[in-house]
Design a protein around this motif. Structure first.
Motif, PDB file in Angstrom:
ATOM      1  N   LEU A   1       0.828  -1.207   0.000  1.00  0.00           N
ATOM      2  CA  LEU A   1       0.000   0.000   0.000  1.00  0.00           C
ATOM      3  C   LEU A   1       0.863   1.258   0.000  1.00  0.00           C
ATOM      4  O   LEU A   1       0.545   2.245  -0.685  1.00  0.00           O
ATOM      5  CB  LEU A   1      -0.935  -0.007   1.206  1.00  0.00           C
ATOM      6  N   GLY A   2       1.949   1.242   0.760  1.00  0.00           N
ATOM      7  CA  GLY A   2       2.848   2.394   0.786  1.00  0.00           C
ATOM      8  C   GLY A   2       3.458   2.658  -0.585  1.00  0.00           C
ATOM      9  O   GLY A   2       3.577   3.812  -1.020  1.00  0.00           O
ATOM     10  N   TRP A   3       3.858   1.582  -1.270  1.00  0.00           N
ATOM     11  CA  TRP A   3       4.430   1.765  -2.607  1.00  0.00           C
ATOM     12  C   TRP A   3       3.378   2.231  -3.612  1.00  0.00           C
ATOM     13  O   TRP A   3       3.693   2.985  -4.548  1.00  0.00           O
ATOM     14  CB  TRP A   3       5.079   0.465  -3.082  1.00  0.00           C
ATOM     15  N   GLN A   4       2.116   1.834  -3.421  1.00  0.00           N
ATOM     16  CA  GLN A   4       1.069   2.337  -4.304  1.00  0.00           C
ATOM     17  C   GLN A   4       0.882   3.846  -4.110  1.00  0.00           C
ATOM     18  O   GLN A   4       0.681   4.588  -5.076  1.00  0.00           O
ATOM     19  CB  GLN A   4      -0.249   1.587  -4.040  1.00  0.00           C
ATOM     20  N   THR A   5       0.975   4.299  -2.873  1.00  0.00           N
ATOM     21  CA  THR A   5       0.910   5.738  -2.610  1.00  0.00           C
ATOM     22  C   THR A   5       2.075   6.458  -3.273  1.00  0.00           C
ATOM     23  O   THR A   5       1.911   7.526  -3.883  1.00  0.00           O
ATOM     24  CB  THR A   5       0.907   5.998  -1.095  1.00  0.00           C
ATOM     25  N   THR A   6       3.262   5.887  -3.178  1.00  0.00           N
ATOM     26  CA  THR A   6       4.442   6.486  -3.820  1.00  0.00           C
ATOM     27  C   THR A   6       4.259   6.582  -5.329  1.00  0.00           C
ATOM     28  O   THR A   6       4.598   7.600  -5.949  1.00  0.00           O
ATOM     29  CB  THR A   6       5.685   5.648  -3.481  1.00  0.00           C
ATOM     30  N   LEU A   7       3.717   5.518  -5.926  1.00  0.00           N
ATOM     31  CA  LEU A   7       3.502   5.534  -7.373  1.00  0.00           C
ATOM     32  C   LEU A   7       2.484   6.603  -7.754  1.00  0.00           C
ATOM     33  O   LEU A   7       2.672   7.317  -8.752  1.00  0.00           O
ATOM     34  CB  LEU A   7       3.035   4.152  -7.836  1.00  0.00           C
ATOM     35  N   ALA A   8       1.414   6.726  -6.964  1.00  0.00           N
ATOM     36  CA  ALA A   8       0.406   7.748  -7.266  1.00  0.00           C
ATOM     37  C   ALA A   8       1.008   9.148  -7.208  1.00  0.00           C
ATOM     38  O   ALA A   8       0.760   9.987  -8.093  1.00  0.00           O
ATOM     39  CB  ALA A   8      -0.761   7.632  -6.283  1.00  0.00           C
ATOM     40  N   ASP A   9       1.815   9.429  -6.198  1.00  0.00           N
ATOM     41  CA  ASP A   9       2.472  10.737  -6.104  1.00  0.00           C
ATOM     42  C   ASP A   9       3.403  10.954  -7.291  1.00  0.00           C
ATOM     43  O   ASP A   9       3.460  12.053  -7.866  1.00  0.00           O
ATOM     44  CB  ASP A   9       3.265  10.838  -4.799  1.00  0.00           C
ATOM     45  N   LEU A  10       4.136   9.917  -7.676  1.00  0.00           N
ATOM     46  CA  LEU A  10       5.065  10.013  -8.798  1.00  0.00           C
ATOM     47  C   LEU A  10       4.313  10.367 -10.089  1.00  0.00           C
ATOM     48  O   LEU A  10       4.722  11.258 -10.843  1.00  0.00           O
ATOM     49  CB  LEU A  10       5.804   8.678  -8.956  1.00  0.00           C
ATOM     50  N   LEU A  11       3.202   9.669 -10.326  1.00  0.00           N
ATOM     51  CA  LEU A  11       2.432   9.909 -11.547  1.00  0.00           C
ATOM     52  C   LEU A  11       1.790  11.293 -11.536  1.00  0.00           C
ATOM     53  O   LEU A  11       1.825  12.011 -12.550  1.00  0.00           O
ATOM     54  CB  LEU A  11       1.354   8.823 -11.692  1.00  0.00           C
ATOM     55  N   ALA A  12       1.236  11.669 -10.388  1.00  0.00           N
ATOM     56  CA  ALA A  12       0.566  12.969 -10.318  1.00  0.00           C
ATOM     57  C   ALA A  12       1.544  14.108 -10.541  1.00  0.00           C
ATOM     58  O   ALA A  12       1.252  15.056 -11.287  1.00  0.00           O
ATOM     59  CB  ALA A  12      -0.128  13.112  -8.962  1.00  0.00           C
TER      60      ALA A  12
END
Length: 932
Positions: free
Chosen positions: A786-797
């Motif tokens: 879940l933490g890495w999914q949050t990181t990916l979302a921030d990266l994409l945004a």
């Protein structure tokens, strides 16, 4: 085996092993049938102990047969050692055989013999016990063989006369034995008592168990099978007297008084100090120095402690017989017996009532349940009477002075040695007059709550620790002193940087003092809108959780900790003269708590805070009936620790930080860091510690310089990542990237480095590569997904792929719908990109309700309100977020942005603070279309 050999010997002493058949009184153990042994067979096939006690002599026969079950055992068992005391007797070897299928190798018949190769192997323990060690190499030994050995040792100690005592090692279950036995013989009519302390059913205190039977020759025979039943489990915090000992004891002493009388002739002091002798001169010197009995006692004790070094002499039947005081003084060494007799003789010559007293250094009140026997004791001290007070004096300790005379050594039970006999006497435990360790710390916190504090520390040791330090002083260099002192400082101050470490010896006061200076760190936390610092290391360190749930345990008292006595004083010089500082929590402590003695004194005034705590443990036990109340009281004290509360009207931390960057009051702190580095210029920690201070001031250039030196000395992934973030803040992305890559070489699985590498890769326009780095971690699954999914979302945004970012979070939230961090992330991305604002508001509001620490989600909701044009609501959330996290750069920035729009006077100050904390914040918010 060690216990067995240490209690045996013979009347006809010899310094070489003898080789003879087993004595006629011995019963043979069943033979081992090697052909029936498999891998599941017990390793110990025979454990047979037989003893005969008669006319003051103890004869011990022992046979063991050990199966060599593994190559490791083969290595360990290739050489057979036996040990005995030639002053008391002979070692008689009966057989040494190697058994294997279809073969019995008789090593003695083949001419193999033991070689005496060792003596005085306990010199490092300051002991001359006269023991000899004989060894035999078992040639041809193989895995699967059984080594069968039998030998005898007997003892007749002239000091004990016709009395006998012995100890038999017991083997309790779950140890497995092929055959195990304890067999004891003594003449019928001899009042021999026996007691089993192993916790099984045999020979308990009330003598339950098998009764000895009368056999041929007029002997009583007692036979016990081994292993004994497994002892009942006991709580770890049970007093010593409740705990089993793996031994059986025998003794012919009628009672403790008989033992006391038997030992008295060896401690006579008549004529021990001849007129005109050097010792008589010492008596005269002390007598001339003072008429006060306490002063005389202290001087005599100091003489014995300081002028006679400790050395145990067990040779030539010296186990129980002390050497003469004149010899002790001439040799300037002696064991506890010699030192005690010397001290008793000196005190009596000075007109002070004194007598020896036997004690046990480790068994404490367990002595009371032992049979009367010299084996119940391993130490002897002095019982003196001065002005009607009983004093317990130990000549083998050191550093005792007149103020320490009333201290009671932690032996708990003593047997005075008197010609008329004496019974056991309790030694009442009480805190010593001087704490064994006195710690005084002065902390200069005048720079403010935001910054480190300078400290000086002084630790005064008395008693045994002082003597140990004094004895080792010549071998303690600066590095060893630091190695010893740093943990002591950490126990009081936590993380610190130290310099100016010194050790001073005060022989007159019997103390050794260690001092140091350095930098320590304050631990302030926001709680209920105010900065609070917990000062109460005493309350925090309290532990008391006895388990008495089992019915069999409900009557067992509890002991709480080892014997210890520590006094700690901490004095803080507060910022701004202490104005506005207050205290909350425990300003007093219970005098007794869960078996501990506590005292506390707190004062706050005139710009100073003083806290004195003394904690004494290990002297009292908690009765079983009081355990629940004691646990509740400990919980109550721990729940309300002493805290220092900072002034309510102090400015925000970022205000103080901004002002401090050019403030001369920080110079002493920098000077202290420089001194700590100068002490150990090749130690990377000194540089990383100062780099931390630069980082807290947001001085990236200063931090980079120190981090670079630390990396040069001892590179670590953490240090490289700290420098990478400093480079990134200064827009030196190439250097940041190099450090991140170097960190990953050291720690390929570093989460921090992987996430940062993805950000730098994205900023280079390589979004697919950056996404791949994070996706690989997501694909690993597990609790970090879940933490890495949050990181990916921030990266994409941040890379402009907002819809993809929201899709990633939608998937994560579907898997964890109540996760406040995920809801906050989706709210923030939508709000910063002005997308689905109504839905963003729902996410943030849910996040606020679900989150324990709401600063981040309040900041996100403030962004939602900003997008909605509800500036007052946005300011309310921003102020609440900053109250909890005053250096949250995004909240400070938006506070400035809204302030510009509302013409607030402090708008530029908020913007400046945000840029100080995050120099590239304008770039980030520019991507959101937000400018001041």
């Amino acid at each position: 085996m060690a216990v067995l050999l240490s209690t045996a010997g013979v009347a006809h002493a010899g310094d070489k092993p003898l080789y003879q058949p087993a004595p006629g009184w011995v019963l043979a153990a069943p033979a081992v049938d090697v052909t029936k042994l498999d891998d599941a067979a017990p390793v110990l096939q025979i454990f047979d102990q037989q003893q005969r006690l008669e006319d003051g002599q103890v004869s011990v026969y022992f046979e063991s047969a050990i199966r060599i079950a593994s190559p490791q055992m083969l290595t360990q068992s290739g050489t057979l050692p036996l040990q005995w005391d030639p002053a008391k007797g002979d070692l008689v070897v009966h057989k040494v055989q190697i058994l294997r299928a279809g073969e019995r190798v008789d090593l003695l018949a083949k001419g193999a013999r033991f070689n005496v190769i060792q003596r005085e192997q306990k010199l490092e323990q300051f002991a001359l016990d006269g023991m000899l060690t004989a060894t035999m190499a078992l040639e041809g030994l193989r895995v699967g063989d059984v080594v069968d050995i039998a030998f005898s040792i007997t003892r007749k100690d002239p000091v004990l006369g016709k009395d006998v005592m012995s100890v038999v090692p017991m083997v309790p279950a779950p140890t497995k034995l092929g055959f195990g036995r304890v067999r004891l013989l003594w003449k019928d009519g001899v009042p021999l008592a026996w007691r089993d302390y192993s916790g099984g059913v045999f020979g308990s205190a009330d003598r339950k168990g098998p009764e000895p039977k009368l056999i041929a020759g007029g002997y009583r025979e007692l036979t016990l099978p081994l292993p004994t039943p497994k002892p009942a489990e006991l709580p770890d915090d049970a007093p010593a007297r409740y705990k089993p000992l793996p031994m059986l004891e025998l003794s012919s002493y009628a009672d403790w008084a008989a033992l006391s009388r038997a030992m008295a002739p060896f401690y006579r002091s008549e004529g021990a100090i001849p007129a005109g002798s050097p010792l008589a001169a010492e008596v005269a010197r002390i007598a001339a120095a003072s008429n006060d009995p306490r002063t005389r006692t202290a001087m005599a004790l100091r003489l014995v402690q300081d002028q006679v070094r400790y050395l145990f002499r067990g040779m030539d039947n010296g186990n129980y017989r002390p050497q003469a005081p004149a010899d002790t003084w001439n040799l300037r060494y002696g064991d506890c017996k010699a030192k005690t007799l010397l001290l008793v003789s000196l005190l009596r010559a000075l007109g002070i009532e004194a007598e020896p007293a036997l004690v046990s250094s480790g068994l404490g009140d367990l002595v009371e349940s032992r049979l009367p026997s010299p084996g119940a004791f391993d130490h002897v001290i002095v019982r003196a009477t001065v002005a009607g007070k009983t004093l317990w004096l130990d000549g083998t300790q050191g550093g005792s002075r007149v103020e320490d005379l009333d201290d009671v050594p932690p032996f708990r039970t003593a047997l005075p040695i008197r010609a008329g006999g004496a019974g056991l006497e309790a030694m009442p435990m009480r805190p010593p007059a001087r704490p064994a360790q006195q710690v005084s710390v002065t902390l200069d916190a005048t720079a403010g709550v935001e910054f480190p504090q300078l400290y000086t520390i002084r630790i005064v040791y008395s008693g045994a620790m002082a003597e140990a330090l004094r004895g080792a002083r010549s071998q303690i260099d600066k590095d060893k002193l630091a190695e010893f002192l740093d943990p002591q400082i950490s126990a009081v101050l936590g993380t610190h940087s130290t310099y100016d470490q010194k050790m001073e010896d005060d022989a007159a006061g019997g103390t050794v003092t260690l001092t140091a200076a350095g930098v320590a760190y304050q631990d302030w936390n926001y709680d209920r809108g105010r900065l609070r610092q917990t000062l109460d290391t005493t309350a925090q360190g309290l532990t008391f959780a006895p388990n008495r749930a089992r019915p069999a345990w409900r009557t067992i008292p509890a002991v709480n900790g080892q014997v210890s006595d520590v006094w700690v004083e901490r004095r803080w010089q507060l910022a701004d003269g202490g104005n506005g500082y207050t205290l909350e929590g425990q300003q007093t402590l219970p005098a007794t708590l869960a078996g501990m003695q506590l005292s506390r004194k707190v004062t706050l005034g005139d710009g100073w805070l003083s806290l004195q705590d003394r904690t004494t443990t290990g002297l009292q036990e908690v009765p079983a009936a009081q355990i629940p109340a004691a646990r509740a009281e400990v919980a109550r004290v721990k729940a309300n620790p002493l805290r220092l509360v900072a002034p309510a009207d102090r400015p925000a931390r970022w205000v103080a930080l901004a002002a401090a960057r050019s403030n001369p009051r920080l110079k002493p702190i920098f000077d202290a860091y420089a001194k700590a580095i100068a002490v150990k210029p090749d130690d990377a920690d000194g540089y990383t510690n100062r780099a931390w201070f630069y980082e807290t001031l947001y001085d990236r250039q200063g931090a980079i310089a120190d981090l670079s030196k630390a990396i040069e000395l001892a590179p670590t992934a953490d240090t490289l990542m700290r420098r990478a973030r400093a480079y990134y803040a200064l827009r030196q992305d190439d250097k940041a990237l190099a450090d991140v890559q170097a960190a990953l070489e050291l720690e390929p699985e570093s989460d921090d480095a992987t996430g940062f590498l993805a950000t730098l890769t994205r900023d280079q326009g390589k979004m697919d590569e950056a996404r791949g780095l994070i996706q690989a971690r997501i694909d690993q699954g597990g609790e970090k997904k879940l933490g890495w999914q949050t990181t990916l979302a921030d990266l994409l945004a941040e890379g402009g792929q907002v819809s993809a970012a929201v899709a990633v979070l939608d998937e994560a939230i579907a898997a964890a719908p109540g996760n406040a961090a995920l809801l906050n992330s989706r709210c923030w991305i939508r709000a910063t990109h002005n997308l689905a604002i109504d839905q963003a508001l729902k996410d943030c509001t849910s996040g606020v309700e679900l989150s324990r620490s709401s600063a981040a989600v309040l900041d996100s909701r403030a962004m939602v309100y900003f997008r909605m044009g509800r500036l007052d609501a946005a300011l309310t959330d921003l102020d609440a977020a900053l109250l909890d996290s005053p250096e949250q750069a995004a909240s400070l920035y938006m506070r400035g942005v809204i302030g510009r729009r509302t013409k607030a006077k402090d708008a530029d100050a908020y913007l400046a603070a945000a840029r100080m904390i995050e120099p590239r914040i304008d770039e980030r918010f520019g991507r959101y279309g937000i400018k001041p």
